[in-house]
Design a protein around this motif. Structure first.
Motif, PDB file in Angstrom:
ATOM      1  N   ASN A 146       0.815  -1.216   0.000  1.00  0.00           N
ATOM      2  CA  ASN A 146       0.000   0.000   0.000  1.00  0.00           C
ATOM      3  C   ASN A 146       0.853   1.273   0.000  1.00  0.00           C
ATOM      4  O   ASN A 146       0.452   2.297  -0.563  1.00  0.00           O
ATOM      5  CB  ASN A 146      -0.923   0.024   1.223  1.00  0.00           C
ATOM      6  CG  ASN A 146      -2.086  -0.938   1.092  1.00  0.00           C
ATOM      7  OD1 ASN A 146      -2.193  -1.668   0.114  1.00  0.00           O
ATOM      8  ND2 ASN A 146      -2.964  -0.958   2.085  1.00  0.00           N
ATOM      9  N   VAL A 181       1.662   2.492  -3.684  1.00  0.00           N
ATOM     10  CA  VAL A 181       0.631   2.660  -4.715  1.00  0.00           C
ATOM     11  C   VAL A 181       0.840   3.957  -5.488  1.00  0.00           C
ATOM     12  O   VAL A 181       0.781   3.989  -6.723  1.00  0.00           O
ATOM     13  CB  VAL A 181      -0.781   2.596  -4.096  1.00  0.00           C
ATOM     14  CG1 VAL A 181      -1.836   2.943  -5.135  1.00  0.00           C
ATOM     15  CG2 VAL A 181      -1.047   1.202  -3.530  1.00  0.00           C
ATOM     16  N   ASP A 206      -6.078  -4.141  -7.180  1.00  0.00           N
ATOM     17  CA  ASP A 206      -6.241  -4.492  -5.767  1.00  0.00           C
ATOM     18  C   ASP A 206      -6.473  -5.994  -5.604  1.00  0.00           C
ATOM     19  O   ASP A 206      -7.577  -6.457  -5.351  1.00  0.00           O
ATOM     20  CB  ASP A 206      -7.407  -3.694  -5.169  1.00  0.00           C
ATOM     21  CG  ASP A 206      -7.515  -3.869  -3.662  1.00  0.00           C
ATOM     22  OD1 ASP A 206      -6.575  -4.423  -3.047  1.00  0.00           O
ATOM     23  OD2 ASP A 206      -8.549  -3.453  -3.093  1.00  0.00           O
ATOM     24  N   ARG A 234       1.412  -8.472  -3.368  1.00  0.00           N
ATOM     25  CA  ARG A 234       1.080  -7.333  -2.518  1.00  0.00           C
ATOM     26  C   ARG A 234       2.116  -7.083  -1.419  1.00  0.00           C
ATOM     27  O   ARG A 234       2.639  -5.986  -1.300  1.00  0.00           O
ATOM     28  CB  ARG A 234      -0.305  -7.544  -1.890  1.00  0.00           C
ATOM     29  CG  ARG A 234      -0.839  -6.303  -1.193  1.00  0.00           C
ATOM     30  CD  ARG A 234      -2.114  -6.594  -0.401  1.00  0.00           C
ATOM     31  NE  ARG A 234      -3.216  -7.097  -1.194  1.00  0.00           N
ATOM     32  CZ  ARG A 234      -4.086  -6.329  -1.856  1.00  0.00           C
ATOM     33  NH1 ARG A 234      -3.958  -5.015  -1.859  1.00  0.00           N
ATOM     34  NH2 ARG A 234      -5.081  -6.870  -2.536  1.00  0.00           N
TER      35      ARG A 234
END
Length: 200
Positions: A150, A153, A165, A178
């Motif tokens: 995150n 991003v 996502d 991720r």
């Protein structure tokens, strides 16, 4: 680091490169070392050796040592194509490897990644903060579907990539994950893709 015994499997004869530096995520790195060997693949850990014969790095979570004796600099085109995949792992590995003494020149690891992106026969696997290593070569991921930590991003969107996502994203010869916590899903996806490619 002593090589892990290889099991005969669907990836026998396959070689996978994993880039390494300090502040690596130990569960991920040790998983790759054994998981790919279970499928018959040989895993080579590559780093910038700075003129040394080997370097010992320490992990981020437990300060576990990991010795690497294979350099990433000077890899010939043929040697690069010998790898079915090149993995940029999570943790601070990419941030350390993207250091360059001359800001007008790419860091050796970034140059290697740039060359790997020019080889469609080499799968690029990048997980978590690993996309930092591509920050100086945004054209490599521009328009590609990716996932990342995150915290990155904004970076990947500024690089022109399309953030998705999902825990693992496959876009042709590029697999992204991720976070380091998703290394098992990332590795499973990579194994499946390499088996499919080998079957062709």
């Amino acid at each position: 680091m002593t090589d892990v015994a290889l099991r005969a499997g669907p990836l026998s004869g396959t070689r996978i490169a994993v880039l390494m530096e300090s502040d690596f995520y130990e569960p991920e790195i040790f998983y790759y070392r054994h998981r790919f060997a279970e499928e018959g693949a040989r895993v080579d850990f590559l780093t910038r050796l700075w003129g040394q014969s080997e370097l010992t790095f320490t992990g981020h979570e437990y300060r576990a040592p990991f010795t690497v004796d294979r350099g990433l600099e000077g890899l010939t085109p043929a040697e690069l194509r010998d790898y079915a995949a090149v993995i940029v792992p999570s943790g601070m590995v990419a941030d350390r490897l993207r250091y360059t003494e001359d800001v007008e020149r790419l860091a050796p690891a970034t140059e290697l990644l740039r060359r790997a992106f020019a080889e469609p026969g080499v799968v690029k696997g990048i997980i978590c903060h690993g996309l930092w290593l591509a920050s100086s070569i945004p054209q490599a991921v521009r328009g590609r579907k990716v996932v990342c930590h995150n915290n990155l991003v904004g970076d990947v969107r500024n690089m022109g990539a399309a953030y998705v996502d999902q825990d693992v994203v496959v876009d042709g010869d590029l697999i992204t994950g991720r976070t380091g916590e998703h290394h098992h899903l990332f590795a499973r996806t990579l194994v499946d893709l390499l088996i499919q490619r080998k079957a062709r």
